[in-house]
Design a protein around this motif. Sequence first.
Motif, PDB file in Angstrom:
ATOM      1  N   VAL A   1       0.867  -1.182   0.000  1.00 56.46           N
ATOM      2  CA  VAL A   1       0.000   0.000   0.000  1.00 56.46           C
ATOM      3  C   VAL A   1       0.900   1.227   0.000  1.00 56.46           C
ATOM      4  O   VAL A   1       1.762   1.371   0.874  1.00 56.46           O
ATOM      5  CB  VAL A   1      -0.933   0.016   1.232  1.00 56.46           C
ATOM      6  CG1 VAL A   1      -1.838   1.243   1.182  1.00 56.46           C
ATOM      7  CG2 VAL A   1      -1.770  -1.268   1.294  1.00 56.46           C
ATOM      8  N   PHE A   2       0.694   2.124  -0.945  1.00 58.30           N
ATOM      9  CA  PHE A   2       1.632   3.241  -1.114  1.00 58.30           C
ATOM     10  C   PHE A   2       0.978   4.389  -1.873  1.00 58.30           C
ATOM     11  O   PHE A   2       0.011   4.188  -2.621  1.00 58.30           O
ATOM     12  CB  PHE A   2       2.860   2.764  -1.903  1.00 58.30           C
ATOM     13  CG  PHE A   2       2.496   2.027  -3.166  1.00 58.30           C
ATOM     14  CD1 PHE A   2       2.228   2.712  -4.343  1.00 58.30           C
ATOM     15  CD2 PHE A   2       2.384   0.641  -3.165  1.00 58.30           C
ATOM     16  CE1 PHE A   2       1.871   2.040  -5.496  1.00 58.30           C
ATOM     17  CE2 PHE A   2       2.025  -0.050  -4.326  1.00 58.30           C
ATOM     18  CZ  PHE A   2       1.766   0.647  -5.482  1.00 58.30           C
ATOM     19  N   PRO A   3       1.484   5.599  -1.691  1.00 57.48           N
ATOM     20  CA  PRO A   3       1.013   6.738  -2.490  1.00 57.48           C
ATOM     21  C   PRO A   3       1.720   6.760  -3.844  1.00 57.48           C
ATOM     22  O   PRO A   3       2.685   6.023  -4.066  1.00 57.48           O
ATOM     23  CB  PRO A   3       1.416   7.944  -1.640  1.00 57.48           C
ATOM     24  CG  PRO A   3       2.641   7.472  -0.918  1.00 57.48           C
ATOM     25  CD  PRO A   3       2.446   6.008  -0.666  1.00 57.48           C
ATOM     26  N   VAL A   4       1.243   7.618  -4.712  1.00 58.60           N
ATOM     27  CA  VAL A   4       1.849   7.780  -6.044  1.00 58.60           C
ATOM     28  C   VAL A   4       2.604   9.100  -6.073  1.00 58.60           C
ATOM     29  O   VAL A   4       2.036  10.157  -5.801  1.00 58.60           O
ATOM     30  CB  VAL A   4       0.768   7.758  -7.144  1.00 58.60           C
ATOM     31  CG1 VAL A   4       1.400   8.002  -8.513  1.00 58.60           C
ATOM     32  CG2 VAL A   4      -0.001   6.450  -7.115  1.00 58.60           C
ATOM     33  N   TYR A   5       3.900   9.025  -6.395  1.00 60.96           N
ATOM     34  CA  TYR A   5       4.722  10.230  -6.510  1.00 60.96           C
ATOM     35  C   TYR A   5       5.258  10.330  -7.929  1.00 60.96           C
ATOM     36  O   TYR A   5       5.838   9.368  -8.446  1.00 60.96           O
ATOM     37  CB  TYR A   5       5.912  10.181  -5.544  1.00 60.96           C
ATOM     38  CG  TYR A   5       5.540  10.183  -4.073  1.00 60.96           C
ATOM     39  CD1 TYR A   5       4.286  10.625  -3.641  1.00 60.96           C
ATOM     40  CD2 TYR A   5       6.435   9.747  -3.118  1.00 60.96           C
ATOM     41  CE1 TYR A   5       3.947  10.625  -2.307  1.00 60.96           C
ATOM     42  CE2 TYR A   5       6.110   9.752  -1.766  1.00 60.96           C
ATOM     43  CZ  TYR A   5       4.855  10.191  -1.370  1.00 60.96           C
ATOM     44  OH  TYR A   5       4.531  10.194  -0.036  1.00 60.96           O
ATOM     45  N   PHE A   6       5.053  11.471  -8.551  1.00 64.27           N
ATOM     46  CA  PHE A   6       5.524  11.683  -9.922  1.00 64.27           C
ATOM     47  C   PHE A   6       5.012  10.582 -10.852  1.00 64.27           C
ATOM     48  O   PHE A   6       5.729  10.125 -11.740  1.00 64.27           O
ATOM     49  CB  PHE A   6       7.043  11.754  -9.970  1.00 64.27           C
ATOM     50  CG  PHE A   6       7.634  12.796  -9.062  1.00 64.27           C
ATOM     51  CD1 PHE A   6       7.483  14.149  -9.344  1.00 64.27           C
ATOM     52  CD2 PHE A   6       8.332  12.437  -7.924  1.00 64.27           C
ATOM     53  CE1 PHE A   6       8.021  15.116  -8.497  1.00 64.27           C
ATOM     54  CE2 PHE A   6       8.868  13.392  -7.071  1.00 64.27           C
ATOM     55  CZ  PHE A   6       8.714  14.742  -7.358  1.00 64.27           C
ATOM     56  N   GLY A   7       3.791  10.129 -10.621  1.00 63.78           N
ATOM     57  CA  GLY A   7       3.179   9.133 -11.489  1.00 63.78           C
ATOM     58  C   GLY A   7       3.733   7.742 -11.342  1.00 63.78           C
ATOM     59  O   GLY A   7       3.489   6.887 -12.202  1.00 63.78           O
ATOM     60  N   ASN A   8       4.463   7.474 -10.252  1.00 62.92           N
ATOM     61  CA  ASN A   8       5.081   6.161 -10.106  1.00 62.92           C
ATOM     62  C   ASN A   8       5.223   5.793  -8.632  1.00 62.92           C
ATOM     63  O   ASN A   8       4.721   6.483  -7.749  1.00 62.92           O
ATOM     64  CB  ASN A   8       6.454   6.155 -10.798  1.00 62.92           C
ATOM     65  CG  ASN A   8       6.789   4.803 -11.397  1.00 62.92           C
ATOM     66  OD1 ASN A   8       6.366   3.764 -10.891  1.00 62.92           O
ATOM     67  ND2 ASN A   8       7.562   4.798 -12.468  1.00 62.92           N
ATOM     68  N   LEU A   9       5.930   4.692  -8.387  1.00 65.75           N
ATOM     69  CA  LEU A   9       6.194   4.259  -7.023  1.00 65.75           C
ATOM     70  C   LEU A   9       7.095   5.246  -6.295  1.00 65.75           C
ATOM     71  O   LEU A   9       8.038   5.770  -6.888  1.00 65.75           O
ATOM     72  CB  LEU A   9       6.904   2.895  -7.031  1.00 65.75           C
ATOM     73  CG  LEU A   9       6.164   1.674  -7.561  1.00 65.75           C
ATOM     74  CD1 LEU A   9       7.140   0.505  -7.690  1.00 65.75           C
ATOM     75  CD2 LEU A   9       5.027   1.297  -6.622  1.00 65.75           C
ATOM     76  N   PRO A  10       6.857   5.492  -5.023  1.00 64.93           N
ATOM     77  CA  PRO A  10       7.846   6.242  -4.234  1.00 64.93           C
ATOM     78  C   PRO A  10       9.153   5.462  -4.229  1.00 64.93           C
ATOM     79  O   PRO A  10       9.158   4.230  -4.229  1.00 64.93           O
ATOM     80  CB  PRO A  10       7.216   6.283  -2.838  1.00 64.93           C
ATOM     81  CG  PRO A  10       5.758   6.083  -3.063  1.00 64.93           C
ATOM     82  CD  PRO A  10       5.658   5.157  -4.237  1.00 64.93           C
ATOM     83  N   GLU A  11      10.263   6.166  -4.226  1.00 70.44           N
ATOM     84  CA  GLU A  11      11.566   5.511  -4.314  1.00 70.44           C
ATOM     85  C   GLU A  11      11.779   4.456  -3.224  1.00 70.44           C
ATOM     86  O   GLU A  11      12.273   3.357  -3.526  1.00 70.44           O
ATOM     87  CB  GLU A  11      12.677   6.558  -4.270  1.00 70.44           C
ATOM     88  CG  GLU A  11      14.075   6.009  -4.502  1.00 70.44           C
ATOM     89  CD  GLU A  11      14.300   5.457  -5.902  1.00 70.44           C
ATOM     90  OE1 GLU A  11      15.372   4.870  -6.142  1.00 70.44           O
ATOM     91  OE2 GLU A  11      13.410   5.627  -6.759  1.00 70.44           O
ATOM     92  N   PRO A  12      11.416   4.701  -1.963  1.00 66.98           N
ATOM     93  CA  PRO A  12      11.616   3.661  -0.947  1.00 66.98           C
ATOM     94  C   PRO A  12      10.822   2.388  -1.238  1.00 66.98           C
ATOM     95  O   PRO A  12      11.276   1.283  -0.927  1.00 66.98           O
ATOM     96  CB  PRO A  12      11.129   4.324   0.343  1.00 66.98           C
ATOM     97  CG  PRO A  12      11.295   5.780   0.099  1.00 66.98           C
ATOM     98  CD  PRO A  12      10.949   5.960  -1.352  1.00 66.98           C
ATOM     99  N   VAL A  13       9.651   2.529  -1.837  1.00 65.34           N
ATOM    100  CA  VAL A  13       8.837   1.356  -2.176  1.00 65.34           C
ATOM    101  C   VAL A  13       9.485   0.581  -3.312  1.00 65.34           C
ATOM    102  O   VAL A  13       9.548  -0.649  -3.300  1.00 65.34           O
ATOM    103  CB  VAL A  13       7.400   1.772  -2.554  1.00 65.34           C
ATOM    104  CG1 VAL A  13       6.574   0.552  -2.955  1.00 65.34           C
ATOM    105  CG2 VAL A  13       6.737   2.509  -1.397  1.00 65.34           C
ATOM    106  N   ARG A  14       9.973   1.312  -4.308  1.00 65.19           N
ATOM    107  CA  ARG A  14      10.637   0.649  -5.436  1.00 65.19           C
ATOM    108  C   ARG A  14      11.853  -0.142  -4.961  1.00 65.19           C
ATOM    109  O   ARG A  14      12.024  -1.320  -5.324  1.00 65.19           O
ATOM    110  CB  ARG A  14      11.062   1.676  -6.488  1.00 65.19           C
ATOM    111  CG  ARG A  14      11.729   1.056  -7.716  1.00 65.19           C
ATOM    112  CD  ARG A  14      12.397   2.100  -8.586  1.00 65.19           C
ATOM    113  NE  ARG A  14      13.508   2.750  -7.910  1.00 65.19           N
ATOM    114  CZ  ARG A  14      14.725   2.194  -7.771  1.00 65.19           C
ATOM    115  NH1 ARG A  14      14.962   0.967  -8.229  1.00 65.19           N
ATOM    116  NH2 ARG A  14      15.690   2.859  -7.159  1.00 65.19           N
TER     117      ARG A  14
END
Length: 253
Positions: free
Chosen positions: A47-60
């Motif tokens: 479960v994560f928010p969308v940053y810059f149209g993609n995964l947040p860097e820590p999630v990636r």
Amino acid sequence: MILYFSGTGNSLAVAKQLAEETGDTAVPIVDITEQCLRIQDKVIGFVFPVYFGNLPEPVRVFAEYVQCNPSAYFYGIATCGSSAGRALYSLQRILSHKDCTLAYGRHIAMVANSTPATRRHIRYPMEKLITAAKTVKQIGNDIRVRKIDTSQVKTHWYDILFDLGPVRRLGEKWFTVRCDTTRCIHCGICEDVCPGHTIHIDESGLTIGNHCVYCLACVHWCPQQAITIRNRHILLEDQYHHPDVTLKDMIRK
């Protein structure tokens, strides 16, 4: 296990409700150490928010390094102001490279915390949160029966545009956070809520490092409105966090 990342509480609120709906446990990604990167649960949710149209860097980064049972039921829930971009698609690709399959993906429209970067005196559409809670309840039902649904796992050419170097750097510059030392009282809240551990306070003052993940947690949780966006102060009335999430909920060490 429900693995979540959250800056101002939207994804945390969803993860907590999903945990109640499914009888599972919600765990913040930032709390998982290198020694715990092997997860053998039979059901694994992101479960994560969308940053810059993609995964947040820590999630990636986490998704790429975590080791999971390929036979597990994987699902992804993206919280966003409007569009989920290619976040779910990116998660699907990362899992596929690990011989895992994203079985279920949904995005949930919630309140965007980036609005103060462009406007003041904001009337946040809090009614979205009522609809979101109903959506999470349905998602919980789907997960309990292990529903397969990737109809919302998509990508478009304009989503890819956000990932291009120059466009991404422009977006990061737009959301640059700084500290107004004339307002800062060194309370330590921004340091505590920063999921990227990039804010540090010591005898010399407050320092914001080079690994900001642009979650804007520091902006919205600062009691003195001392954290600025592009040197713009955020009004107290324009600070946002999910109403069901407290500062204590957000502080993780």
